[in-house]
Motif scaffolding. Structure first.
Motif, mmCIF file in Angstrom:
data_model
loop_
_atom_site.group_PDB
_atom_site.id
_atom_site.type_symbol
_atom_site.label_atom_id
_atom_site.label_comp_id
_atom_site.label_asym_id
_atom_site.label_seq_id
_atom_site.Cartn_x
_atom_site.Cartn_y
_atom_site.Cartn_z
ATOM 1 N N MET A 130 0.812 -1.209 0.000
ATOM 2 C CA MET A 130 0.000 0.000 0.000
ATOM 3 C C MET A 130 0.850 1.266 0.000
ATOM 4 O O MET A 130 0.425 2.311 -0.485
ATOM 5 N N MET A 131 2.078 1.167 0.528
ATOM 6 C CA MET A 131 2.956 2.328 0.601
ATOM 7 C C MET A 131 3.952 2.398 -0.551
ATOM 8 O O MET A 131 4.878 3.219 -0.516
ATOM 9 N N ASP A 132 3.769 1.563 -1.544
ATOM 10 C CA ASP A 132 4.654 1.607 -2.705
ATOM 11 C C ASP A 132 4.600 2.982 -3.371
ATOM 12 O O ASP A 132 3.547 3.621 -3.432
ATOM 13 N N THR A 135 2.643 2.361 -7.255
ATOM 14 C CA THR A 135 1.459 1.509 -7.366
ATOM 15 C C THR A 135 0.691 1.405 -6.055
ATOM 16 O O THR A 135 -0.355 0.764 -6.014
ATOM 17 N N GLY A 136 1.196 2.021 -4.993
ATOM 18 C CA GLY A 136 0.548 1.923 -3.701
ATOM 19 C C GLY A 136 -0.774 2.666 -3.660
ATOM 20 O O GLY A 136 -0.928 3.746 -4.246
ATOM 21 N N ILE A 137 -1.742 2.099 -2.955
ATOM 22 C CA ILE A 137 -3.083 2.670 -2.905
ATOM 23 C C ILE A 137 -3.105 3.982 -2.116
ATOM 24 O O ILE A 137 -3.963 4.844 -2.353
ATOM 25 N N ILE A 138 -2.167 4.163 -1.190
ATOM 26 C CA ILE A 138 -2.178 5.380 -0.363
ATOM 27 C C ILE A 138 -1.823 6.604 -1.206
ATOM 28 O O ILE A 138 -2.547 7.611 -1.201
ATOM 29 N N SER A 139 -0.711 6.534 -1.941
ATOM 30 C CA SER A 139 -0.314 7.675 -2.770
ATOM 31 C C SER A 139 -1.320 7.942 -3.877
ATOM 32 O O SER A 139 -1.676 9.099 -4.149
ATOM 33 N N TRP A 154 6.926 6.723 0.613
ATOM 34 C CA TRP A 154 6.764 6.493 2.045
ATOM 35 C C TRP A 154 7.918 5.695 2.636
ATOM 36 O O TRP A 154 8.363 5.979 3.750
ATOM 37 N N LEU A 155 8.394 4.708 1.897
ATOM 38 C CA LEU A 155 9.432 3.818 2.419
ATOM 39 C C LEU A 155 10.807 4.081 1.821
ATOM 40 O O LEU A 155 11.798 3.534 2.306
ATOM 41 N N SER A 156 10.873 4.906 0.787
ATOM 42 C CA SER A 156 12.158 5.176 0.125
ATOM 43 C C SER A 156 12.640 6.606 0.326
ATOM 44 O O SER A 156 13.791 6.914 0.017
#
Length: 298
Positions: A130-132, A135-139, A154-156
């Protein structure tokens, strides 16, 4: 009385013999690995081997001046304080809300407790997708409603990575606080609130005078347990960021893991683990002293 006193020593011996197997198992599972880690911390030893050259306090002195270890220590404090403080605020607020009478209260309680019951590997992996970045749904969801114009890493992204792992930690473990506080709320006699209402006490005064004294011991104990778990929690950071980007989310547990299983330096990893244990003990003693002062004042 004489007969009872004659039987008592025999009963006490039987009790000691009954708990002896459990005591030996706990001793073997807890203290033997600790002693082995302490031993390894004085050796230059590789992962997978139990023999090595004695180096004394070399690794301890090295880590005390190592910027990477200091960075991991600071990250651990940020990670622990951020997770626990948000947990306590969110957990207390939701516990007070779920204590009220409203429709579908049972369903709401089940929904809030569900993250705590979900297997960690499944939940954390889902958050990772989700935080990709792209392709993450959040962004993508935030872009669709116009809050952001470009995807957030989010993670990078170094500015967001620690916030992201803290967010997942809070989502996964705040139900523990809800359960603990809600349990003590249900034990408060309703007569106290009714008497306070008759005396003209408002909601805030009733909370301060009745609710808070009841829940404070459990609330503080829960925060202590949560701090212990968070300080040495490892799986969330391993799955989400792997300590990155650029060691922004490298905490002490991940630092130990990296030294032992990525760099194959078991001696250094053991020394770092013992230093981590000492730091945790100091923090816990300080925390317990503060808790005692708060309880005396309340």
């Amino acid at each position: 009385m004489e007969k009872a006193s004659a039987i008592y020593p025999r009963d006490r011996t039987l009790a000691y013999l009954s708990i002896l197997p459990s005591f030996l198992i706990i001793l073997f599972l807890s203290f033997l690995p600790l002693l082995l880690v302490i031993r390894n911390s004085f050796l230059r030893i590789n992962t997978g081997s139990l023999d090595g050259k004695f180096v004394g306090l070399k690794y301890y002195l090295y880590f005390l001046n190592d910027p990477s270890f200091q960075n991991a220590f600071v990250n651990s404090l940020i990670w622990t304080f951020g997770s626990v403080s948000l947990d306590m605020i969110l957990g207390l607020g939701l516990a007070l809300l779920l204590h009220q009478n409203f429709k579908f209260r049972g369903l709401a309680r089940a929904a809030i407790i569900s993250p705590y019951l979900m297997p960690s590997i499944v939940a954390i992996t889902a958050w990772r997708f989700m935080m990709d970045d792209f392709t993450g749904i959040i962004s993508s969801g935030l872009m669709k409603i116009g809050i952001i114009d470009t995807p957030i890493g989010w993670l990078s992204d170094m500015n967001w990575a620690m916030f992201a792992v803290i967010l997942v930690s809070v989502w996964k473990l705040f139900p523990f606080i809800v359960i603990a506080v809600l349990g003590i709320l249900q034990s408060i006699p309703t007569e106290l609130y009714e008497a306070a209402k008759i005396d003209g006490a408002g909601p805030f005064r009733r909370f301060y005078k009745i609710t808070l004294p009841f829940i404070l011991p459990v609330f503080l104990l829960s925060s202590l347990l949560r701090a212990i778990w968070t300080f040495h929690k490892f799986d969330i950071i391993l799955i989400l960021t792997g300590g990155g980007p650029l060691d922004v989310t490298t905490t002490l547990p991940y630092f130990v893991y990296d030294a032992a299983f990525n760099n194959y330096r078991m001696g250094q990893a053991s020394a770092a683990a013992i230093l981590m244990l000492c730091i945790l003990l100091v923090l816990l003693v300080t925390y317990l002293v503060l808790i005692k002062k708060v309880e005396k004042k309340s």
